[in-house]
Design a protein around this motif. Sequence first.
Motif, PDB file in Angstrom:
ATOM      1  N   ILE A  38       0.837  -1.202   0.000  1.00  0.00           N
ATOM      2  CA  ILE A  38       0.000   0.000   0.000  1.00  0.00           C
ATOM      3  C   ILE A  38       0.871   1.251   0.000  1.00  0.00           C
ATOM      4  CG2 ILE A  38      -1.638   1.339   1.375  1.00  0.00           C
ATOM      5  CD1 ILE A  38      -2.802  -1.348   2.329  1.00  0.00           C
ATOM      6  N   LYS A  39       1.923   1.228   0.827  1.00  0.00           N
ATOM      7  CA  LYS A  39       2.832   2.371   0.889  1.00  0.00           C
ATOM      8  C   LYS A  39       3.493   2.614  -0.467  1.00  0.00           C
ATOM      9  CE  LYS A  39       5.460   5.540   2.822  1.00  0.00           C
ATOM     10  NZ  LYS A  39       4.904   6.846   3.226  1.00  0.00           N
ATOM     11  N   THR A  40       3.889   1.542  -1.165  1.00  0.00           N
ATOM     12  CA  THR A  40       4.495   1.679  -2.485  1.00  0.00           C
ATOM     13  C   THR A  40       3.517   2.342  -3.455  1.00  0.00           C
ATOM     14  OG1 THR A  40       5.769  -0.345  -2.075  1.00  0.00           O
ATOM     15  CG2 THR A  40       5.678   0.455  -4.340  1.00  0.00           C
ATOM     16  N   ALA A  41       2.269   1.876  -3.434  1.00  0.00           N
ATOM     17  CA  ALA A  41       1.247   2.463  -4.302  1.00  0.00           C
ATOM     18  C   ALA A  41       1.037   3.941  -3.978  1.00  0.00           C
ATOM     19  CB  ALA A  41      -0.059   1.696  -4.160  1.00  0.00           C
ATOM     20  N   GLU A  42       1.022   4.282  -2.696  1.00  0.00           N
ATOM     21  CA  GLU A  42       0.815   5.676  -2.294  1.00  0.00           C
ATOM     22  C   GLU A  42       1.940   6.571  -2.813  1.00  0.00           C
ATOM     23  OE1 GLU A  42      -1.622   4.891   1.896  1.00  0.00           O
ATOM     24  OE2 GLU A  42       0.542   5.248   1.922  1.00  0.00           O
ATOM     25  N   LEU A  43       3.176   6.078  -2.760  1.00  0.00           N
ATOM     26  CA  LEU A  43       4.300   6.864  -3.265  1.00  0.00           C
ATOM     27  C   LEU A  43       4.191   7.075  -4.770  1.00  0.00           C
ATOM     28  CD1 LEU A  43       7.179   5.255  -1.171  1.00  0.00           C
ATOM     29  CD2 LEU A  43       6.281   7.578  -0.926  1.00  0.00           C
ATOM     30  N   MET A  44       3.747   6.051  -5.493  1.00  0.00           N
ATOM     31  CA  MET A  44       3.555   6.176  -6.936  1.00  0.00           C
ATOM     32  C   MET A  44       2.426   7.156  -7.254  1.00  0.00           C
ATOM     33  SD  MET A  44       3.968   2.123  -7.848  1.00  0.00           S
ATOM     34  CE  MET A  44       3.492   2.288  -9.575  1.00  0.00           C
ATOM     35  N   GLU A  45       1.426   7.183  -6.398  1.00  0.00           N
ATOM     36  CA  GLU A  45       0.248   8.022  -6.633  1.00  0.00           C
ATOM     37  C   GLU A  45       0.473   9.495  -6.294  1.00  0.00           C
ATOM     38  OE1 GLU A  45      -2.966   4.435  -5.740  1.00  0.00           O
ATOM     39  OE2 GLU A  45      -2.350   5.809  -4.144  1.00  0.00           O
ATOM     40  N   GLU A  46       1.608   9.807  -5.658  1.00  0.00           N
ATOM     41  CA  GLU A  46       1.873  11.202  -5.307  1.00  0.00           C
ATOM     42  C   GLU A  46       1.985  12.097  -6.537  1.00  0.00           C
ATOM     43  OE1 GLU A  46       5.231  11.404  -2.712  1.00  0.00           O
ATOM     44  OE2 GLU A  46       4.131  10.591  -0.989  1.00  0.00           O
ATOM     45  N   LEU A  47       2.188  11.481  -7.711  1.00  0.00           N
ATOM     46  CA  LEU A  47       2.221  12.242  -8.961  1.00  0.00           C
ATOM     47  C   LEU A  47       0.857  12.814  -9.310  1.00  0.00           C
ATOM     48  CD1 LEU A  47       4.379   9.788 -11.084  1.00  0.00           C
ATOM     49  CD2 LEU A  47       5.075  12.069 -10.347  1.00  0.00           C
ATOM     50  N   GLY A  48      -0.196  12.200  -8.788  1.00  0.00           N
ATOM     51  CA  GLY A  48      -1.548  12.659  -9.086  1.00  0.00           C
ATOM     52  C   GLY A  48      -2.091  12.170 -10.415  1.00  0.00           C
ATOM     53  N   LYS A  49      -1.431  11.201 -11.033  1.00  0.00           N
ATOM     54  CA  LYS A  49      -1.878  10.713 -12.340  1.00  0.00           C
ATOM     55  C   LYS A  49      -2.739   9.469 -12.195  1.00  0.00           C
ATOM     56  CE  LYS A  49       1.150   8.428 -14.904  1.00  0.00           C
ATOM     57  NZ  LYS A  49       2.395   8.121 -15.664  1.00  0.00           N
ATOM     58  N   ALA A  50      -3.458   9.131 -13.247  1.00  0.00           N
ATOM     59  CA  ALA A  50      -4.241   7.900 -13.295  1.00  0.00           C
ATOM     60  C   ALA A  50      -3.427   6.827 -14.005  1.00  0.00           C
ATOM     61  CB  ALA A  50      -5.555   8.138 -14.030  1.00  0.00           C
ATOM     62  N   PHE A  51      -3.574   5.588 -13.527  1.00  0.00           N
ATOM     63  CA  PHE A  51      -2.867   4.464 -14.120  1.00  0.00           C
ATOM     64  C   PHE A  51      -3.849   3.502 -14.793  1.00  0.00           C
ATOM     65  CE2 PHE A  51      -0.138   5.993 -10.726  1.00  0.00           C
ATOM     66  CZ  PHE A  51       1.128   5.925 -11.277  1.00  0.00           C
ATOM     67  N   ASN A  52      -3.304   2.721 -15.699  1.00  0.00           N
ATOM     68  CA  ASN A  52      -4.032   1.624 -16.337  1.00  0.00           C
ATOM     69  C   ASN A  52      -5.338   2.072 -16.997  1.00  0.00           C
ATOM     70  OD1 ASN A  52      -2.012  -0.160 -15.392  1.00  0.00           O
ATOM     71  ND2 ASN A  52      -3.074  -0.385 -13.431  1.00  0.00           N
ATOM     72  N   PRO A  53      -5.270   3.035 -17.898  1.00  0.00           N
ATOM     73  CA  PRO A  53      -6.492   3.426 -18.619  1.00  0.00           C
ATOM     74  C   PRO A  53      -7.083   2.219 -19.340  1.00  0.00           C
ATOM     75  CG  PRO A  53      -4.519   4.265 -19.727  1.00  0.00           C
ATOM     76  CD  PRO A  53      -4.073   3.759 -18.399  1.00  0.00           C
ATOM     77  N   GLN A  54      -8.390   2.127 -19.287  1.00  0.00           N
ATOM     78  CA  GLN A  54      -9.067   0.936 -19.810  1.00  0.00           C
ATOM     79  C   GLN A  54      -8.871   0.813 -21.322  1.00  0.00           C
ATOM     80  OE1 GLN A  54     -13.278   0.824 -19.007  1.00  0.00           O
ATOM     81  NE2 GLN A  54     -13.353  -1.403 -19.149  1.00  0.00           N
ATOM     82  N   GLN A  55      -8.483  -0.380 -21.766  1.00  0.00           N
ATOM     83  CA  GLN A  55      -8.250  -0.657 -23.179  1.00  0.00           C
ATOM     84  C   GLN A  55      -9.348  -1.534 -23.779  1.00  0.00           C
ATOM     85  OE1 GLN A  55      -5.120   0.741 -24.638  1.00  0.00           O
ATOM     86  NE2 GLN A  55      -5.677   1.814 -22.739  1.00  0.00           N
ATOM     87  N   VAL A  56     -10.052  -2.275 -22.897  1.00  0.00           N
ATOM     88  CA  VAL A  56     -11.073  -3.205 -23.348  1.00  0.00           C
ATOM     89  C   VAL A  56     -12.060  -3.413 -22.206  1.00  0.00           C
ATOM     90  CG1 VAL A  56      -9.805  -5.263 -22.572  1.00  0.00           C
ATOM     91  CG2 VAL A  56     -11.431  -5.455 -24.463  1.00  0.00           C
ATOM     92  N   GLU A  57     -13.265  -3.787 -22.518  1.00  0.00           N
ATOM     93  CA  GLU A  57     -14.265  -4.079 -21.490  1.00  0.00           C
ATOM     94  C   GLU A  57     -13.926  -5.424 -20.862  1.00  0.00           C
ATOM     95  OE1 GLU A  57     -17.271  -3.059 -19.058  1.00  0.00           O
ATOM     96  OE2 GLU A  57     -16.649  -1.838 -20.779  1.00  0.00           O
ATOM     97  N   GLU A  58     -13.404  -5.403 -19.621  1.00  0.00           N
ATOM     98  CA  GLU A  58     -12.969  -6.635 -18.965  1.00  0.00           C
ATOM     99  C   GLU A  58     -14.130  -7.328 -18.266  1.00  0.00           C
ATOM    100  OE1 GLU A  58      -9.736  -6.031 -16.285  1.00  0.00           O
ATOM    101  OE2 GLU A  58      -8.310  -5.491 -17.848  1.00  0.00           O
ATOM    102  N   HIS A  59     -14.016  -8.648 -18.162  1.00  0.00           N
ATOM    103  CA  HIS A  59     -14.997  -9.442 -17.420  1.00  0.00           C
ATOM    104  C   HIS A  59     -14.275 -10.551 -16.680  1.00  0.00           C
ATOM    105  CE1 HIS A  59     -18.537 -11.658 -16.272  1.00  0.00           C
ATOM    106  NE2 HIS A  59     -18.101 -12.726 -16.906  1.00  0.00           N
ATOM    107  N   GLU A  60     -14.424 -10.579 -15.350  1.00  0.00           N
ATOM    108  CA  GLU A  60     -13.791 -11.610 -14.530  1.00  0.00           C
ATOM    109  C   GLU A  60     -14.712 -12.826 -14.446  1.00  0.00           C
ATOM    110  OE1 GLU A  60     -11.120  -8.996 -11.353  1.00  0.00           O
ATOM    111  OE2 GLU A  60     -13.009  -9.887 -10.703  1.00  0.00           O
ATOM    112  N   THR A  61     -14.235 -13.964 -14.906  1.00  0.00           N
ATOM    113  CA  THR A  61     -15.005 -15.203 -14.723  1.00  0.00           C
ATOM    114  C   THR A  61     -14.780 -15.780 -13.337  1.00  0.00           C
ATOM    115  OG1 THR A  61     -13.205 -16.492 -15.698  1.00  0.00           O
ATOM    116  CG2 THR A  61     -14.946 -15.720 -17.183  1.00  0.00           C
TER     117      THR A  61
END
Length: 288
Positions: free
Chosen positions: A190-213
């Motif tokens: 969680i701490k690693t993610a928080e440090l990455m998020e300090e940039l204020g950017k969005a990650f992993n923009p959706q490329q396809v409509e995903e569906h989890e089976t």
Amino acid sequence: MTNAPAPSPSSTPIAVVVAGALGRMGAEVVQAVIGAPDCRLVAAIDTTAGKEGADVGLELGLGELEVAITGDFEGALCQASQAVRNDGPGGGAVLVDFTHPSVVYEHTRAAIAYGVHPVIGTTGLSPQQLQDLAAFAEKASMGGAVIPNFSVGMVLLQQAAAAAARFYDFAELTELHHNRKADAPSGTCIKTAELMEELGKAFNPQQVEEHETLAGVRGGQRESGLRLHSIRLPGLVAHQEVMFGAPGESYTLRHDTIDRSAYMPGVLLTVRKVRQLQGLVYGLERLL
């Protein structure tokens, strides 16, 4: 690796209370404390059945230490606080806590209330709980530290991940731990993610409509779009991987803890510095 400078011989050793003293991390801390000339073990807290009153050193195979195991958490804090009442400015006892997420908030708050500087390695505190504890520590003028991971190598990985996040829009994090770890994802992840998020950017923009089976197979998704995955297996200690992707390439950062002794230089560094802090800090990088 070099720790904080050694104190002068006339310095009073730091009084240390270890909570969770018979656990795997607690046992390492006890051994590190008794091996550090500038520290002294004054209390060992553990709630393991049948161990009340036993010498913690004998229980851990370290020889007799004349420190009895107790399950009375607040009693141990009170005793430690009294033991250092003449230490003067910059003094005070230190609590090192490796217990359980269900009690870590109460333990941290109690330590501050008794004037014992908390060094918290137990993960599982919520953002709101961290805010509450920080405010309580500030009001009490007490230094304390909540450290999701005491490994210097992990701090370096987190800094590298934060730097790489500037250049990659796609990233996922995986943490792997032994199957007796109670919380998921880990506080380190969680701490690693928080440090990455300090940039204020969005990650992993959706490329396809995903569906989890199979529900949850894509991991937990944070508001930033970062996905976190947790693996629990016997034989593991603590491991983390951050994978970045871009057209035509991937970039992977990984840290592996092979033995819990890797955490002890960071634990001792924090014990030595926490009494000079003005409030509660979060993360080992704040002390390096």
